[in-house]
Design an enzyme around this catalytic site. Structure first.
Site, PDB file in Angstrom:
ATOM      1  CE1 TYR A   1      -3.416   2.671  -0.030  1.00 20.99           C
ATOM      2  CE2 TYR A   1      -2.169   3.582   1.811  1.00 20.99           C
ATOM      3  CZ  TYR A   1      -3.133   3.711   0.823  1.00 20.99           C
ATOM      4  OH  TYR A   1      -3.788   4.880   0.696  1.00 20.99           O
ATOM      5  CD  GLU A   2       4.896   1.742   4.046  1.00 27.24           C
ATOM      6  OE1 GLU A   2       4.655   1.471   5.214  1.00 27.24           O
ATOM      7  OE2 GLU A   2       6.044   1.685   3.548  1.00 27.24           O
ATOM      8  CG  LEU A   3       5.555   0.247  -4.276  1.00 23.74           C
ATOM      9  CD1 LEU A   3       6.794   1.128  -4.186  1.00 23.74           C
ATOM     10  CD2 LEU A   3       5.938  -1.194  -4.592  1.00 23.74           C
TER      11      LEU A   3
END
Ligand SMILES: *[C@@H]1O[C@H](CO)[C@@H](O)[C@H](O)[C@H]1NC(C)=O
Ligand SMILES: *[C@@H]1O[C@H](CO)[C@@H](O)[C@H](O)[C@H]1NC(C)=O
Ligand SMILES: *[C@@H]1O[C@H](CO)[C@@H](O)[C@H](O)[C@H]1NC(C)=O
Ligand SMILES: *[C@@H]1O[C@H](CO)[C@@H](O)[C@H](O)[C@H]1NC(C)=O
Ligand SMILES: *[C@@H]1O[C@H](CO)[C@@H](O)[C@H](O)[C@H]1NC(C)=O
Ligand SMILES: *[C@@H]1O[C@H](CO)[C@@H](O)[C@H](O)[C@H]1NC(C)=O
Ligand SMILES: *[C@@H]1O[C@H](CO)[C@@H](O)[C@H](O)[C@H]1NC(C)=O
Length: 541
Positions: A454-456
């Site tokens: 998700y961060e990516l």
């Protein structure tokens, strides 16, 4: 009947022969070494009378003469009206008299020699002028010796021509046909072979039909000159043979002393197609102001008309020619400048990062003041701290903050440290990324786990779609080792990808940190005192 015809024919032949071959001129030229004869021209009424004695004399003084007899010289032969020389020599020159009864005839014989390397005597030529493309006919005929000759050859400029068996030349004249054509009659006499020559001086001339002469070139010619120099004006005309090309160089007060009409360079030549060109040069020496703006006229005149063109000297613009040495120097300077520029560019490329950092420092640049963001970078890394990825974890949580925060004064967002557990993680991450200026991805083998996905994705969205954040990729594992990897990340420019060598951790001044600083936003480094300088050299923990 038959007999009378035969007799008549013989008479006619005899008559023709005598009239053709007798020597009527007074001044006679003979060529030394060749057979020669003198024959008295008897008028038709004179019948040869056996009783009248024929005598030959040679003048041996102003009024004295010696009688010639066949016995007086082995080279002389006397036969009635004919005196023959086999051959004639230089000493035979002089006056000769023929006497028959009360009739006397006198000749003056001049024996000339041939020049050493010539097959003919230049003073003994028959001139023949042929127009180009008109018939050129050379026939080796000799009224006296042709019958006696057993062979006849034709030479051109003393070189035997091909057609020597039947020595007749018949063709349309070309200019290269011009030359000396010599017929040689080989005559045997008393066991010796003599030769008699007859030479034609053939001149091929151009078409003689008159043309209206024209001067070549424009009607007015402006000639650029420099004062003090000389100039030659060339006036050329397409003209007839007799047409005159001349210059009108006279001024009211007389001719300028430095203007000369050249006699030598007055040339005429005929082109192969028979056109005649004539040209005449006007030479102006040491040009002065008086010669400028004056019209020098050249004219060609013939019965058909005249043509005139004029030449005006104009001063050459003071456009200084670049002297050779200046040009050379200029080239050297230009080359040196290019070399310097290339060197600077190369240095600039190599030390791009250092230069950029120096520039930031020098200009006290700070791009973090006004964008309203809290963090300089969001660090994305694998949170699970297992035995195989302990290194990356240490790097993300310890080394990175130690260097970037403590030493260089950046503010990082490290999830584990800065986020209070318990909130809605996804929203939290999104808003933290939005508040950050850079997304540092610490890429390791197990990075592509669900947790960081998700961060990516959020970071990529911000970076690529909204263009609000820039990505810095720190590789622990080369990108090529991943089976799944976002395409967009693979397209990241290579300078935004840094490689961390865990076996040889770099020092502060190393290129790795410089490159990382370069990719980080410009920020005024707060002097953190001596504390930062004693930071230990990074090593495997
Ligand atoms: C013959 O030639 C001489 C000069 O060599 C000249 O004086 C004389 O007039 C000429 N005679 C004739 C009849 O041509
Ligand atoms: C030659 O002239 C002389 C006188 O001058 C004359 O007696 C004689 O008959 C002439 N001879 C001939 C052949 O004409
Ligand atoms: C041959 O004829 C040409 C043209 O007429 C002349 O220029 C040249 O002098 C002549 N050659 C000799 C040897 O007389
Ligand atoms: C003509 O004869 C002379 C000597 O008699 C000789 O030198 C010359 O070569 C002969 N010319 C030719 C064309 O045979
Ligand atoms: C003058 O011009 C003519 C034709 O352009 C050329 O044949 C001739 O050689 C020139 N003369 C000189 C002295 O340059
Ligand atoms: C041209 O010819 C004349 C005499 O014919 C002579 O005096 C003069 O020096 C000549 N000019 C040149 C440039 O040769
Ligand atoms: C020649 O004519 C030009 C213009 O046609 C003029 O500018 C110049 O002064 C004149 N020079 C002389 C020397 O008369």
């Amino acid at each position: 009947m038959r007999h009378t015809e035969l007799l008549l024919t013989i008479l006619v032949l005899m008559f023709t022969r005598t009239s053709e071959t007798c020597t009527s001129r007074f001044n006679i030229t003979a060529v030394r070494g060749e057979p020669f004869y003198l024959r008295y021209c008897s008028s038709g009424s004179e019948r040869k009378d056996e009783t009248v004695a024929i005598r030959w004399y040679k003048g041996s003084g102003p009024h004295a003469r010696t009688e010639l007899r066949s016995s007086s010289s082995p080279r002389i032969s006397l036969r009635d009206y004919v005196l023959e020389f086999w051959p004639v020599e230089l000493e035979d020159s002089g006056s000769y008299f023929f006497q028959m009864g009360n009739n006397t005839h006198e000749w003056k014989l001049n024996v000339i020699g041939k020049s050493k390397h010539s097959c003919f005597a230049e003073k003994q030529l028959i001139s023949k002028t042929v127009e180009v493309q008109k018939s050129l006919h050379i026939n080796c005929k000799h009224s006296y010796y042709e019958e006696l000759a057993h062979r006849i050859s034709l030479y051109k400029n003393c070189e035997k021509m091909e057609n020597n068996k039947n020595p007749v030349l018949q063709k349309n004249a070309e200019f290269e046909d011009q030359g000396y054509y010599t017929c040689v009659f080989f005559v045997p006499y008393n066991g010796n072979l003599f030769n008699v020559t007859k030479t034609f001086n053939v001149t091929v001339v151009g078409d003689r039909s008159k043309i209206i002469p024209v001067l070549l070139g424009p009607k007015v010619n402006h000639v650029k000159v420099e004062l003090g120099k000389d100039v030659e004006l060339n006036c050329s005309a397409l003209a007839n043979e007799k047409d005159a090309v001349y210059w009108n160089v006279w001024e009211e007060n007389g001719k300028e002393p430095n203007v000369h009409e050249e006699n030598i360079t007055r040339t005429r030549y005929v082109t192969p197609d028979g056109k005649l060109y004539a040209s005449r040069i006007l030479r102006i020496e040491n040009i002065n102001e008086k010669n400028l703006n004056f019209s020098y006229n050249c004219a060609v005149a013939s019965e058909g008309g005249t043509d005139t063109i004029s030449f005006v000297l104009v001063k050459k613009e003071d456009m200084v020619d670049i002297p050779g040495y200046v040009f050379t120097r200029g080239m050297i300077v230009a080359v040196l400048i290019s070399v310097v520029v290339v060197c600077l560019v190369v240095i600039g490329v190599i030390y791009r990062v250092d230069l950029a950092l120096f520039y930031r420092h020098f200009m006290r640049k700070d791009e973090t003041l006004t964008d309203g963001k809290t963090y300089d970078a969001f660090v994305s890394y694998l949170k699970e701290c297992g035995p195989e990825n302990g290194e990356e974890h240490t790097f993300a949580v310890e080394i990175l903050p130690r260097v970037l925060e403590k030493h260089f004064g950046y503010k990082l967002c490290i999830f584990e440290r800065d986020v209070v557990p318990g909130g809605a993680i996804v929203d939290e991450i999104h808003s933290l990324i939005e508040k950050s200026r850079r997304l540092i991805i610490v890429l390791s083998k197990s990075y592509m786990s669900n947790e960081v996905r998700y961060e990516l994705e959020s970071g990529l969205h911000e970076a690529l779609v909204e263009r609000k954040i820039k990505i810095i990729l720190i590789e622990f594992t080369p990108v090529s080792d991943f089976t799944f990897f976002p395409q967009s990340l693979q397209l990241l420019k290579s300078h935004r990808v840094l490689k961390w060598n865990a076996d040889k951790p770099p020092s502060y001044n190393s290129r790795f940190w410089k490159n990382l600083l370069y990719l980080m936003p410009a920020k005024m480094v707060k002097p953190c005192g001596a504390e930062s300088e004693v930071l230990p050299v990074l090593s495997r923990s």
